[in-house]
Design a protein around this motif. Structure first.
Motif, PDB file in Angstrom:
ATOM      1  N   ALA A   8     -37.063   6.423 -49.385  1.00 25.19           N
ATOM      2  CA  ALA A   8     -35.882   5.430 -49.697  1.00 25.19           C
ATOM      3  C   ALA A   8     -36.043   4.972 -50.480  1.00 25.19           C
ATOM      4  CB  ALA A   8     -35.276   5.077 -48.006  1.00 25.19           C
ATOM      5  N   VAL A   9     -35.266   4.115 -51.288  1.00 30.65           N
ATOM      6  CA  VAL A   9     -34.587   3.829 -51.880  1.00 30.65           C
ATOM      7  C   VAL A   9     -34.223   1.738 -51.107  1.00 30.65           C
ATOM      8  CG1 VAL A   9     -33.170   2.106 -53.702  1.00 30.65           C
ATOM      9  CG2 VAL A   9     -33.693   4.385 -54.162  1.00 30.65           C
ATOM     10  N   SER A  10     -35.075   0.711 -51.047  1.00 32.29           N
ATOM     11  CA  SER A  10     -34.671  -0.353 -50.809  1.00 32.29           C
ATOM     12  C   SER A  10     -33.154  -1.090 -50.824  1.00 32.29           C
ATOM     13  CB  SER A  10     -36.069  -1.185 -51.391  1.00 32.29           C
ATOM     14  OG  SER A  10     -35.628  -1.842 -51.844  1.00 32.29           O
ATOM     15  N   ASP A  11     -32.671  -1.259 -49.898  1.00 30.53           N
ATOM     16  CA  ASP A  11     -31.301  -2.060 -50.174  1.00 30.53           C
ATOM     17  C   ASP A  11     -31.279  -2.990 -51.393  1.00 30.53           C
ATOM     18  OD1 ASP A  11     -30.350  -0.696 -48.397  1.00 30.53           O
ATOM     19  OD2 ASP A  11     -30.493  -1.830 -46.048  1.00 30.53           O
ATOM     20  N   GLU A  12     -32.450  -3.883 -51.460  1.00 21.07           N
ATOM     21  CA  GLU A  12     -32.161  -4.746 -52.681  1.00 21.07           C
ATOM     22  C   GLU A  12     -32.659  -4.491 -54.036  1.00 21.07           C
ATOM     23  OE1 GLU A  12     -34.229  -6.528 -48.881  1.00 21.07           O
ATOM     24  OE2 GLU A  12     -34.467  -4.531 -49.949  1.00 21.07           O
ATOM     25  N   ALA A  13     -32.827  -2.770 -53.395  1.00 21.57           N
ATOM     26  CA  ALA A  13     -33.495  -2.486 -55.143  1.00 21.57           C
ATOM     27  C   ALA A  13     -32.032  -1.819 -55.521  1.00 21.57           C
ATOM     28  CB  ALA A  13     -34.191  -1.640 -55.559  1.00 21.57           C
ATOM     29  N   ALA A  14     -31.393  -0.733 -54.739  1.00  8.43           N
ATOM     30  CA  ALA A  14     -30.086  -0.562 -54.542  1.00  8.43           C
ATOM     31  C   ALA A  14     -28.780  -1.520 -54.772  1.00  8.43           C
ATOM     32  CB  ALA A  14     -29.832   0.264 -53.019  1.00  8.43           C
ATOM     33  N   ALA A  15     -29.112  -2.517 -54.355  1.00  7.26           N
ATOM     34  CA  ALA A  15     -27.911  -3.836 -54.981  1.00  7.26           C
ATOM     35  C   ALA A  15     -27.933  -4.393 -56.672  1.00  7.26           C
ATOM     36  CB  ALA A  15     -27.915  -4.575 -53.730  1.00  7.26           C
ATOM     37  N   ALA A  16     -29.478  -4.022 -56.833  1.00  2.55           N
ATOM     38  CA  ALA A  16     -29.616  -4.411 -58.149  1.00  2.55           C
ATOM     39  C   ALA A  16     -28.957  -3.063 -58.796  1.00  2.55           C
ATOM     40  CB  ALA A  16     -31.294  -4.702 -58.130  1.00  2.55           C
ATOM     41  N   ALA A  17     -28.880  -1.824 -58.454  1.00  7.03           N
ATOM     42  CA  ALA A  17     -28.748  -1.044 -59.446  1.00  7.03           C
ATOM     43  C   ALA A  17     -26.988  -0.779 -59.355  1.00  7.03           C
ATOM     44  CB  ALA A  17     -29.128   0.345 -58.538  1.00  7.03           C
ATOM     45  N   GLN A  18     -26.680  -1.367 -57.866  1.00  9.96           N
ATOM     46  CA  GLN A  18     -24.989  -0.806 -58.167  1.00  9.96           C
ATOM     47  C   GLN A  18     -24.399  -2.356 -59.211  1.00  9.96           C
ATOM     48  OE1 GLN A  18     -22.900   1.730 -55.954  1.00  9.96           O
ATOM     49  NE2 GLN A  18     -21.918   0.202 -57.440  1.00  9.96           N
ATOM     50  N   ALA A  19     -25.468  -3.021 -59.150  1.00  9.83           N
ATOM     51  CA  ALA A  19     -24.770  -4.167 -59.938  1.00  9.83           C
ATOM     52  C   ALA A  19     -24.446  -3.469 -61.318  1.00  9.83           C
ATOM     53  CB  ALA A  19     -25.275  -6.024 -59.348  1.00  9.83           C
ATOM     54  N   VAL A  20     -25.642  -3.278 -61.889  1.00 16.34           N
ATOM     55  CA  VAL A  20     -25.439  -2.922 -62.860  1.00 16.34           C
ATOM     56  C   VAL A  20     -24.324  -1.708 -63.630  1.00 16.34           C
ATOM     57  CG1 VAL A  20     -26.592  -1.420 -64.822  1.00 16.34           C
ATOM     58  CG2 VAL A  20     -27.753  -3.539 -63.568  1.00 16.34           C
ATOM     59  N   GLN A  21     -24.272  -0.308 -62.180  1.00 17.90           N
ATOM     60  CA  GLN A  21     -23.289   0.330 -62.456  1.00 17.90           C
ATOM     61  C   GLN A  21     -21.898  -0.555 -61.923  1.00 17.90           C
ATOM     62  OE1 GLN A  21     -23.601   3.878 -62.698  1.00 17.90           O
ATOM     63  NE2 GLN A  21     -21.389   3.115 -62.944  1.00 17.90           N
ATOM     64  N   ASP A  22     -21.895  -1.370 -61.663  1.00 18.40           N
ATOM     65  CA  ASP A  22     -20.404  -2.201 -61.485  1.00 18.40           C
ATOM     66  C   ASP A  22     -19.798  -2.973 -62.695  1.00 18.40           C
ATOM     67  OD1 ASP A  22     -20.029  -1.657 -58.719  1.00 18.40           O
ATOM     68  OD2 ASP A  22     -20.856  -3.307 -57.953  1.00 18.40           O
ATOM     69  N   ALA A  23     -21.109  -3.518 -63.580  1.00 22.96           N
ATOM     70  CA  ALA A  23     -21.172  -3.940 -64.868  1.00 22.96           C
ATOM     71  C   ALA A  23     -20.928  -2.931 -66.015  1.00 22.96           C
ATOM     72  CB  ALA A  23     -22.000  -4.886 -64.895  1.00 22.96           C
ATOM     73  N   GLU A  24     -21.290  -2.260 -65.675  1.00 25.30           N
ATOM     74  CA  GLU A  24     -20.551  -0.917 -67.097  1.00 25.30           C
ATOM     75  C   GLU A  24     -19.692  -0.306 -66.590  1.00 25.30           C
ATOM     76  OE1 GLU A  24     -22.621   3.326 -68.370  1.00 25.30           O
ATOM     77  OE2 GLU A  24     -23.959   2.339 -66.602  1.00 25.30           O
ATOM     78  N   ASN A  25     -19.163  -0.166 -65.438  1.00 29.58           N
ATOM     79  CA  ASN A  25     -17.487  -0.177 -65.156  1.00 29.58           C
ATOM     80  C   ASN A  25     -16.418  -0.768 -65.395  1.00 29.58           C
ATOM     81  OD1 ASN A  25     -18.647   2.397 -63.758  1.00 29.58           O
ATOM     82  ND2 ASN A  25     -18.191   1.492 -61.908  1.00 29.58           N
ATOM     83  N   ALA A  26     -17.103  -2.036 -65.369  1.00 32.12           N
ATOM     84  CA  ALA A  26     -15.771  -3.675 -66.029  1.00 32.12           C
ATOM     85  C   ALA A  26     -16.413  -3.218 -67.139  1.00 32.12           C
ATOM     86  CB  ALA A  26     -17.033  -4.468 -65.347  1.00 32.12           C
ATOM     87  N   VAL A  27     -17.343  -2.736 -67.963  1.00 29.42           N
ATOM     88  CA  VAL A  27     -17.212  -3.003 -69.586  1.00 29.42           C
ATOM     89  C   VAL A  27     -15.645  -0.896 -70.209  1.00 29.42           C
ATOM     90  CG1 VAL A  27     -18.777  -2.521 -71.376  1.00 29.42           C
ATOM     91  CG2 VAL A  27     -19.315  -3.539 -70.386  1.00 29.42           C
ATOM     92  N   LEU A  28     -16.383  -0.759 -69.284  1.00 28.49           N
ATOM     93  CA  LEU A  28     -15.715   0.698 -69.184  1.00 28.49           C
ATOM     94  C   LEU A  28     -14.081   0.602 -69.259  1.00 28.49           C
ATOM     95  CD1 LEU A  28     -18.006   3.316 -67.787  1.00 28.49           C
ATOM     96  CD2 LEU A  28     -17.941   3.348 -69.913  1.00 28.49           C
ATOM     97  N   ALA A  29     -14.108   0.018 -67.893  1.00 30.43           N
ATOM     98  CA  ALA A  29     -12.162  -0.229 -68.016  1.00 30.43           C
ATOM     99  C   ALA A  29     -11.826  -1.184 -68.796  1.00 30.43           C
ATOM    100  CB  ALA A  29     -12.080  -1.089 -66.372  1.00 30.43           C
ATOM    101  N   ALA A  30     -12.380  -2.624 -69.758  1.00 31.89           N
ATOM    102  CA  ALA A  30     -12.183  -3.205 -70.501  1.00 31.89           C
ATOM    103  C   ALA A  30     -12.172  -2.690 -71.090  1.00 31.89           C
ATOM    104  CB  ALA A  30     -13.469  -4.172 -70.986  1.00 31.89           C
ATOM    105  N   LEU A  31     -12.889  -1.694 -72.487  1.00 34.42           N
ATOM    106  CA  LEU A  31     -12.101  -0.540 -73.374  1.00 34.42           C
ATOM    107  C   LEU A  31     -11.445   0.629 -73.106  1.00 34.42           C
ATOM    108  CD1 LEU A  31     -16.441   0.722 -73.548  1.00 34.42           C
ATOM    109  CD2 LEU A  31     -14.865  -1.475 -75.205  1.00 34.42           C
ATOM    110  N   ALA A  32     -11.086   0.431 -72.041  1.00 32.59           N
ATOM    111  CA  ALA A  32      -9.965   1.338 -72.051  1.00 32.59           C
ATOM    112  C   ALA A  32      -8.577   1.165 -72.072  1.00 32.59           C
ATOM    113  CB  ALA A  32     -10.109   2.418 -70.631  1.00 32.59           C
ATOM    114  N   GLU A  33      -8.615  -0.470 -71.974  1.00 35.72           N
ATOM    115  CA  GLU A  33      -7.706  -1.155 -72.074  1.00 35.72           C
ATOM    116  C   GLU A  33      -7.303  -1.621 -73.498  1.00 35.72           C
ATOM    117  OE1 GLU A  33      -4.544  -3.753 -72.044  1.00 35.72           O
ATOM    118  OE2 GLU A  33      -4.342  -1.946 -70.050  1.00 35.72           O
ATOM    119  N   GLN A  34      -8.490  -1.905 -73.704  1.00 40.45           N
ATOM    120  CA  GLN A  34      -8.763  -2.147 -75.440  1.00 40.45           C
ATOM    121  C   GLN A  34      -7.581  -0.853 -76.288  1.00 40.45           C
ATOM    122  OE1 GLN A  34     -12.206  -2.554 -77.312  1.00 40.45           O
ATOM    123  NE2 GLN A  34     -11.742  -4.440 -78.233  1.00 40.45           N
TER     124      GLN A  34
END
Length: 463
Positions: free
Chosen positions: A372-398
C-alpha cells in the motif's frame, strides 16, 4: 354256425370299443396359461419448482430451478448515470479497483430478470471474485489483465462485448444524441445475454446458490444507522438513507441526487447493507488496488441499525461467509443487498449516523498491506492532483472568458464589452495564480496534459 358266432362276437367287440370313445366335440379343450400381467410404469416424481430467489431469500412465485445468475458490470465514471435496470438487481457490489471511481456489478438471480441493463462497463477481478462463486454469467465490455487472467485460470466463459460485438450488446442512439459519451450508451438485455452465450454454444442453465443465510430478524431497538456515507475516494461517495416507511435504504448518486432507474423510474433501494473491511494495497502494475479477501471485519446494516460482523472468503472461487463477532452464522434479512468493499486507504472514509444525527463510533479499518501507499505519500500525491485540477479549471474558465469577449464584440452594447473584459482579466489572473501554486508545490512548471483521445476498442464493442 361257428363263422356266424365269430362274426357276432367281433361286431360286439367293435361296438364296445366304439362305446368307450367320446365324440370329438365333447372332449375338454386344453387349459391356456394366463398371460403375465405387466407391471405399471411408475410416473416420475416431478421436481418441485424453486420459487425462492437465491440472492434475496424472498419467495417470488418465479422458478429459479437450474438458472444461473447474471452479473453485469456497470460504468461508474462521470456521465454514466442514470443506470438502466439497477432497481431490478438483486445484489449490487461496489468497490474501488482503479483510480477514484469504484467498479459496480449488478447481479440478477436469473437471465430472464434483465430487461435493459447498462451502461455496461469493463470487468475487474475484484467484482469477479464475488460473483464467480455464485456460478454467475459475467457480462461486460472489456476487462483488465487481472480479470482476464482470472477467467483464463478458471477456464470460465464470460460474455465480453469486445468479442461478442453487437450480438450481446446494443447502442442507445437516443442517449448518445442527448449528449452522453459513446461508452455510456451500451446496454444489454436477457435476449442479448443468451445470444452472446450461444456464440460459445453455452446457455444460462446451471446451478445457482445463495450468498447469505437468510432469516427474518427482529428490528433493532435503536435506529443508530439512519444515514450511511461511504466515501470511495475524495471525488466519489455513496449515500444511503433509511426510509422508515418502506424499511429500505435509498441510494443517492455521487452528486447527491437520488438514484433512479432510467428504465422504469424507480428509486434504487436495498433491505441490507454490507460493508466488508479488507486490507488493501497496490498490485504489481502500480495502479490497480489489491485486496486481501481471505477475511476481515465489517458492518451489517438493516432496519435502521448496524452491528459489527466478521467475514471470510479465501481464493477467487471460494464463497463468502458471514458471522457475528461471536462466530455464529449471520442471519440476513430477506431482500436486496448492497455490498461494499472498504479498504480504508487515503481518501476513503465511512460514516454512519443515527436518526437523531449522532455519528457512530465504528470499528477501525483493516491494516494496509505492505504494497500500500502510505497515507502521507498519498496525501502528497493528492495535493499535486488538486493543484493540477485547479490549473485545468482556471484554463477552462479562461477559454470561456475569451469566447465571451468575442461574443460581446459582436454586439452594439458596450456594457457587454466591459463585463467580458473584466471576466477575461480575472480569468487570466486565476490561471497565473494556479500555475504558480502548482510550481511551488511540485518545483516544476505546469505541463499541460496531452489532448484526450476518443474511446479505444477496449471500451467499445466490436461490430
Amino acid at each position: 354256425m361257428k363263422r356266424t358266432i365269430r362274426t357276432i362276437a367281433l361286431a360286439l367287440a367293435l361296438a364296445l370299443l366304439a362305446g368307450c370313445s367320446l365324440p370329438a366335440s365333447s372332449q375338454p379343450a386344453p387349459t391356456a396359461e394366463p398371460a403375465p400381467t405387466a407391471e405399471p410404469t411408475p410416473e416420475p416424481t416431478p421436481t418441485p419448482a424453486v420459487t425462492t430467489n437465491p440472492l434475496t431469500g424472498e419467495t417470488t412465485g418465479q422458478d429459479y430451478t437450474n438458472q444461473r445468475p447474471v452479473a453485469v458490470t456497470l460504468r461508474t465514471a462521470d456521465g454514466a448515470t442514470p443506470y438502466w435496470g439497477l432497481s431490478a438487481a438483486d445484489l449490487v457490489i461496489e468497490g474501488v479497483s482503479e483510480g477514484y471511481d469504484p467498479m459496480m456489478v449488478a447481479v440478477f438471480a436469473r437471465a430472464a430478470d434483465l430487461t435493459k441493463v447498462g451502461p455496461v462497463g469493463p470487468a475487474r477481478d475484484l467484482g469477479l471474485q464475488f460473483v464467480l462463486p455464485l456460478n454467475a454469467v459475467p457480462v461486460h465490455i472489456g476487462k483488465n489483465i487481472y480479470a482476464s487472467n482470472l477467467l483464463n485460470l478458471l477456464t470460465y466463459q464470460d460474455v465480453d462485448g469486445l468479442h461478442t460485438g453487437t450480438a450481446a450488446f446494443q447502442f442507445d442512439a437516443d442517449r448518445y444524441a442527448s449528449g452522453y459519451r459513446e461508452e455510456n450508451c451500451w446496454y444489454t438485455t436477457a435476449d442479448l445475454v443468451n445470444a452472446g452465450l450461444a456464440l460459445y454454444e453455452k446457455d444460462a442453465a446451471g446451478a445457482n446458490m445463495t450468498m447469505f443465510h437468510f432469516a427474518p430478524r427482529q428490528a433493532p431497538e435503536t435506529k443508530n444507522a439512519a444515514e450511511v456515507t461511504i466515501a470511495f475516494s475524495v471525488y466519489n461517495q455513496e449515500q444511503l438513507f433509511y426510509n422508515s416507511d418502506t424499511g429500505l435504504y435509498e441510494k443517492n448518486d455521487p452528486d447527491g441526487s437520488g438514484t433512479t432507474d432510467a428504465d422504469n423510474g424507480q428509486r434504487v433501494s436495498f433491505k441490507n447493507l454490507l460493508i466488508l473491511y479488507a486490507s488493501s494495497g497496490i498490485k504489481d502494475d502500480g495502479y490497480t488496488r489489491q485486496y486481501d479477501l481471505s477475511g476481515g471485519t465489517g458492518l451489517y446494516i438493516t432496519d435502521g441499525g448496524w452491528q459489527e460482523i466478521r467475514w471470510t472468503k479465501g481464493d477467487a472461487a471460494a464463497p463468502l461467509a458471514l458471522t457475528t463477532t461471536e462466530g455464529a452464522t449471520l442471519d440476513v434479512n430477506p431482500g436486496k443487498t448492497f455490498l461494499a468493499i472498504y479498504g480504508g486507504f487515503y481518501g476513503q472514509s465511512l460514516t454512519v449516523a443515527a436518526s437523531d444525527g449522532t455519528v457512530q463510533t465504528l470499528p477501525e479499518r483493516m491494516p494496509l498491506l505492505d504494497s500500500a501507499v502510505s497515507d502521507e505519500a498519498a496525501a502528497a500525491a493528492q495535493a499535486v492532483q488538486d493543484a493540477e485540477n485547479a490549473v485545468l479549471a482556471a484554463l477552462a474558465e479562461q477559454a470561456d472568458a475569451e469566447q465571451a469577449v468575442t461574443d460581446a464584440a459582436a454586439t452594439e452594447d458596450t456594457a457587454d464589452d466591459t463585463a467580458a473584459a473584466e471576466r477575461k482579466a480575472a480569468a487570466d489572473q486565476a490561471v497565473t495564480d494556479a500555475k504558480a501554486a502548482y510550481e511551488a508545490l511540485t518545483g516544476t512548471p505546469y505541463d499541460p496534459p496531452a489532448p484526450t483521445e476518443a474511446p479505444t476498442a477496449e471500451e467499445t464493442p466490436a461490430e
